[in-house]
Design an enzyme around this catalytic site. Structure first.
Site, short mmCIF file in Angstrom:
data_model
loop_
_atom_site.label_atom_id
_atom_site.label_comp_id
_atom_site.label_asym_id
_atom_site.label_seq_id
_atom_site.Cartn_x
_atom_site.Cartn_y
_atom_site.Cartn_z
N GLU A 484 -1.83 13.92 1.83
CA GLU A 484 -1.07 13.38 2.96
C GLU A 484 0.33 13.01 2.48
O GLU A 484 1.26 13.79 2.63
CB GLU A 484 -1.81 12.17 3.53
CG GLU A 484 -1.32 11.76 4.90
CD GLU A 484 -2.31 10.83 5.59
OE1 GLU A 484 -1.93 10.29 6.63
OE2 GLU A 484 -3.44 10.65 5.09
N GLU A 759 -5.78 0.41 2.31
CA GLU A 759 -5.64 0.90 3.69
C GLU A 759 -6.59 0.16 4.63
O GLU A 759 -6.24 -0.15 5.76
CB GLU A 759 -5.94 2.39 3.73
CG GLU A 759 -5.83 3.02 5.11
CD GLU A 759 -6.06 4.52 5.08
OE1 GLU A 759 -5.64 5.20 6.03
OE2 GLU A 759 -6.66 5.03 4.10
#
Length: 908
Positions: A484, A759
């Site tokens: 990502e 996260e």
């Protein structure tokens, strides 16, 4: 003896009175002595050093600019009556491409005394017109391996037959580049030219290479990698997003001592080949085969007859811009803290810190020996090397030895996020001395420090800073490890104000915001990631509330933190376009359409039969951010003096808030989504009538208690949670949340051994099992936004919006949470601001430092001024301290100017 003492005192007082203010830390376009800018009217800034003298202000300045070549005076202001010491706009004769300029400034203080002229500062102009580029775009002349795409080498030999006075080289590429001259690396930047919206804005870098050149024969060369330009990027295995080619543009400008010049450029005379970098991709890692090493390839003595030629391409130069932000450089290094074998028998090295960068390895062996270094953030529950959360990212560097002695390996044109490496193919016992982890991030200067009496909070601050370091790698990425590593807009906006406290992100965000505007869709929608590699105008991938609002929130936060009105001017059209998008997609001023991420990763449970999951309506959230961005456009219109826009958006905002109340709020103040995030956003953005706000904040506090003093907020609610609680007299609840160490909380990951921000609140569950590997990063800075509250409320360092950039400072500490000591220091654009407080027995001690040419309102926690002293003197008699008109419950407010102040009062 008494006479001597009196003489000493008289001399000391006289010296203080005669002491001149000093001008220091001169900056051009927010950089110290930049060698390449392309602003036609650059801005100048400086700081005043008044020592510990109180109340020093600038009342006038004089500034002069001259060309370094010929000492020609380009601009002189004369004496200007002004206290402005930031962003003085150049108004002299036109500046010339490639020229160096020198400038100095002197000031007058409020005692009427003039400073000496400052030490000279300099700046260099870049290529101001496409026609200034004489270089040609070149690509390899050989047939590329289209699968592995080994890094091409380019080189050219040339002669210099006169004595060199100075030399500058300007370089950019399609892909990434590293350059050499005469066998030595050019500069210390990595991953250049950085990542921008390449088809609209491609940065070039400039380097002073005078010291790399030699009389007679010379050579220049460059190695290229695929990078963001044509490498794999995004989720769908896409590559060649910006183009299939890999290309170099290089221009070397040499000035001789006799004043003549010579230009060496990339053109058809160059040669190309390949070398040891056989493969390099951001997600996958690099393969370096030292058997393919080309010794001395960038030196004049090298024979390149066997090399291929190059192809000249007519790629545009109209999109080239000088580099605005600080480049990516090497920073901290880490040695192994542990070398061990996992239960599976894997040989693993632990560096003790989750970081972003790579590992340098020293090894000796036989030709063809192959060593693999794999990277991971954590170990799984049994203690084995864990990479499932990297998804498709191989994150592996492969090194092939040439043999014959010790070899040193570092990857090129890639990076990894890791704490652990797994070593395969190493034919001897692992030795800690042979492995060094090197951190890479944009070279932003540290600005803030925050320490407390609570070690867990100090570790949280450490994790916040390292989350920022790891993800501020030319663009603000969401995560640095998996497949990502994109510039997610939601993450950037929620963290942007915290980021300003930790590091100087002024130019970092100014650069990235230009790409926000460049990639914004024609509809006004803003992509989910910037640079946008997920969509286009025909297939928009954007428009999510709280993410697309980055186009409004971050420019405003940068203006507040740095006082730079130009950022608002540059982004204003983009800001309005996003608000217009929301307006166009609303019905009766209610925005309840479109796809939204909502309160991303909020607290939820697998079996929600009892309603424990904190689900907040995405459209309720959208309406709140619709209002917030509209308010910030109103604020911006005021700053820019656009009364027509101010009136228009003020009327719009009133309708947005009315629609919110009609749709989502009962007459008794119950919000339809009875969640922490719903109350937080409604209160933070003033969505409720005044008479409903306190009871709404009470509902919020009760909700938190209902969850056992735990937060349940996600990406959008969390940044404002403690701000709202402290604003509405629930600071005790805010502190309980801050100090909570069971899931979900900020300190839970700290207790679980985290060295960065996760996260997910439960990236590692209490039982040691791991969250879903499809989306579970252990270096994701969004939840680190609590750092803003720690600096602004706990320590109390803030700026008034009417005096942005800490021209008008607020010092308002908030003791609580059984904290006994807080020390926060912050280097603002004007200089260092300090706010320290300490509980000492029955007293509260405050240490405050304010830089010259600013003023501050200091709020002292006390019921009244009686008993407050400053350096042992009653407050009413303290020099440079006056009572303020401002008031706040539980505080005594005073006004001060520059200087160091020590207040003491009874413990509140």
């Amino acid at each position: 003896m008494r006479k001597l003492l009196l003489l000493f005192v008289a001399f000391h007082v006289s010296a203080i009175c005669l002491a001149q203010v000093k001008v220091q830390y001169l900056q051009t376009e927010n950089a110290v002595n930049p060698i390449c800018i392309d602003a036609l009217n650059p801005r100048f800034s400086w700081q005043l050093d008044a020592g510990d003298k109180r109340g020093v202000m600038q009342t006038a300045y004089e500034l002069k600019v001259s060309s370094a070549k010929g000492k020609h005076e380009a601009w002189k202001t004369g004496k200007v009556s002004s206290d402005q010491s930031m962003y003085i706009i150049y108004k002299g004769e036109p500046l010339a491409s490639g020229q160096k300029y020198i400038w100095q400034v002197r000031v007058w203080d409020n005692a009427g005394k003039a400073s000496a002229w400052s030490e000279p500062a300099s700046f260099g102009m870049g290529m101001l017109n496409a026609a200034d580029w004489k270089a040609k775009w070149i690509t390899p002349g050989f047939v590329e391996d289209s699968v592995n795409r080994p890094s091409p080498l380019f080189r050219k030999g040339f002669s210099l037959n006169k004595k060199v006075a100075s030399a500058m080289v300007y370089i950019t590429s399609h892909g990434l580049y590293e350059a050499q001259i005469n066998g030595k690396r050019v500069g210390d930047a990595f991953l250049t030219p950085g990542w921008t919206t390449y088809n609209k804005r491609l940065q070039y870098q400039a380097y002073d290479v005078t010291g790399l050149l030699q009389p007679g024969a010379n050579a220049v060369g460059a190695t290229l990698g695929s990078g963001w330009y044509r490498g794999h990027i995004g989720f769908s295995n896409q590559k060649n997003y910006y183009g299939k080619d890999i290309a170099l543009l290089l221009q070397l400008e040499v000035t001789y001592t006799d004043g003549s010049t010579e230009t060496i450029v990339s053109d058809e005379s160059w040669k190309s080949s390949t070398g040891p970098v056989r493969f390099a991709e951001i997600y996958a890692g690099a393969t370096i085969d030292n058997r393919m090493q080309v010794k001395n390839w960038s030196t004049a003595a090298f024979d390149d007859k066997s090399w291929s030629g190059v192809m000249v391409k007519d790629y545009t130069k109209n999109t080239l811009v000088a580099t605005v932000n600080e480049p990516v450089r090497k920073h901290e290094t880490f040695k192994p803290v542990k070398i061990f074998k996992t239960p599976k028998g894997e040989e693993v090295i632990d560096f003790g810190q989750n970081l972003v960068g790579w590992v340098q390895m020293k090894v000796s062996g036989n030709a063809g020996d192959t060593i693999r270094l794999s990277h991971a953030e954590i170990l799984d529950k049994p203690g084995n090397f864990y990479t499932d959360n990297l998804r498709a990212a191989r994150a592996q560097d492969i090194y092939v030895l040439k043999g014959g002695g010790e070899e040193t390996f570092e990857p090129q044109f890639t990076w990894q996020g890791f704490r652990y490496i797994k070593v395969e193919g190493y034919k001897k016992d692992l030795n800690a001395a042979d492995f060094t982890a090197i951190a890479l991030y944009s070279d932003m200067k540290p600005t803030g420090t925050f320490t407390s009496s609570n070690d867990m909070i100090n570790k949280l601050q450490h994790n916040i800073q390292w989350g920022q370091k790891g993800n501020f790698l030319d663009v603000p990425t969401d995560c640095p490890q998996r497949d990502e590593r994109l510039g997610w807009t939601g993450d950037a906006q929620v963290f942007s104000r915290t980021a300003t406290y930790n590091m100087n992100v002024h130019n970092f965000f100014a650069k990235w915001l230009k790409d926000v505007a460049a990639d914004q869709y024609k509809s006004g929608s803003v992509p989910h990631v910037i640079p946008d590699v997920l969509g286009n105008d025909k297939n928009e991938s954007g428009g999510s509330t709280g993410w697309a609002d980055v186009s409004v929130i971050v420019p405003w936060n940068m203006y507040v933190a740095y006082g730079d009105k130009q950022i608002l001017e540059n982004q204003y059209s983009s800001m309005k376009a996003w608000v217009k998008y929301m307006e166009n997609h609303s019905k009766n001023d209610l925005w309840n359409t479109g796809g939204h991420f909502g309160d991303w990763l909020f607290y939820s449970v697998n079996d929600d039969t009892d309603g424990s999951s904190a689900i907040t309506s995405k459209y309720l959230i959208a309406q709140c951010f619709f209002a917030h961005s509209t308010q910030l456009v109103i604020n911006t219109a005021k700053v820019l003096g656009n009364k027509q826009d101010e009136d228009y958006y003020t009327a719009l905002l009133a309708r947005i808030k009315k629609a919110f109340v009609n749709e989502y709020v009962t007459p008794n103040g119950l919000i339809s989504s009875d969640t922490q995030t719903a109350y937080v956003l409604a209160l933070e953005f003033d969505m409720l009538p005044e008479n409903l706000r306190q009871q709404a904040s009470d509902r919020l506090a009760n909700n938190i208690r209902r969850y056992g003093n735990h937060l349940t907020t996600g990406f959008l609610g969390t940044p404002y949670l403690c701000h709202v609680l402290s604003r509405f007299n629930h600071v005790d609840v805010a502190y309980r949340l801050l100090l909570q160490d069971t899931y979900p909380s900020w300190l839970y990951p700290v207790k679980m051994g985290a060295t960065t921000i996760w996260e997910r609140w439960d990236g590692i569950r209490p039982d040691g099992s791991l969250e879903t590997p499809t989306m579970n990063s252990y270096n994701h800075y969004a939840y680190g936004a609590i750092g803003d509250w720690m600096y602004r409320v706990v320590a109390g360092i803030d700026t008034k919006e009417e005096g942005p950039g800490y021209k008008q400072i607020i010092i308002k500490p908030t003791p609580g949470g059984n904290m006994t000591n807080i020390e926060a220091d912050y280097n603002t654009t004007y200089g260092k601001v300090s706010s320290h407080w300490k509980i000492d027995g029955g007293n509260l001690l405050m240490h405050v430092e304010i830089p010259a040419n600013t003023t501050a309102t200091v709020y002292i926690p006390a019921a009244n001024a009686t008993g407050i002293t400053e350096k042992g003197v009653a407050l009413s008699s303290a020099p440079g301290v006056t009572m303020a008109n401002e008031s706040a419950t539980g505080y005594v407010a005073v006004n001060v100017g520059s200087g160091v102040y020590d207040f003491s009062t009874a413990k509140p």
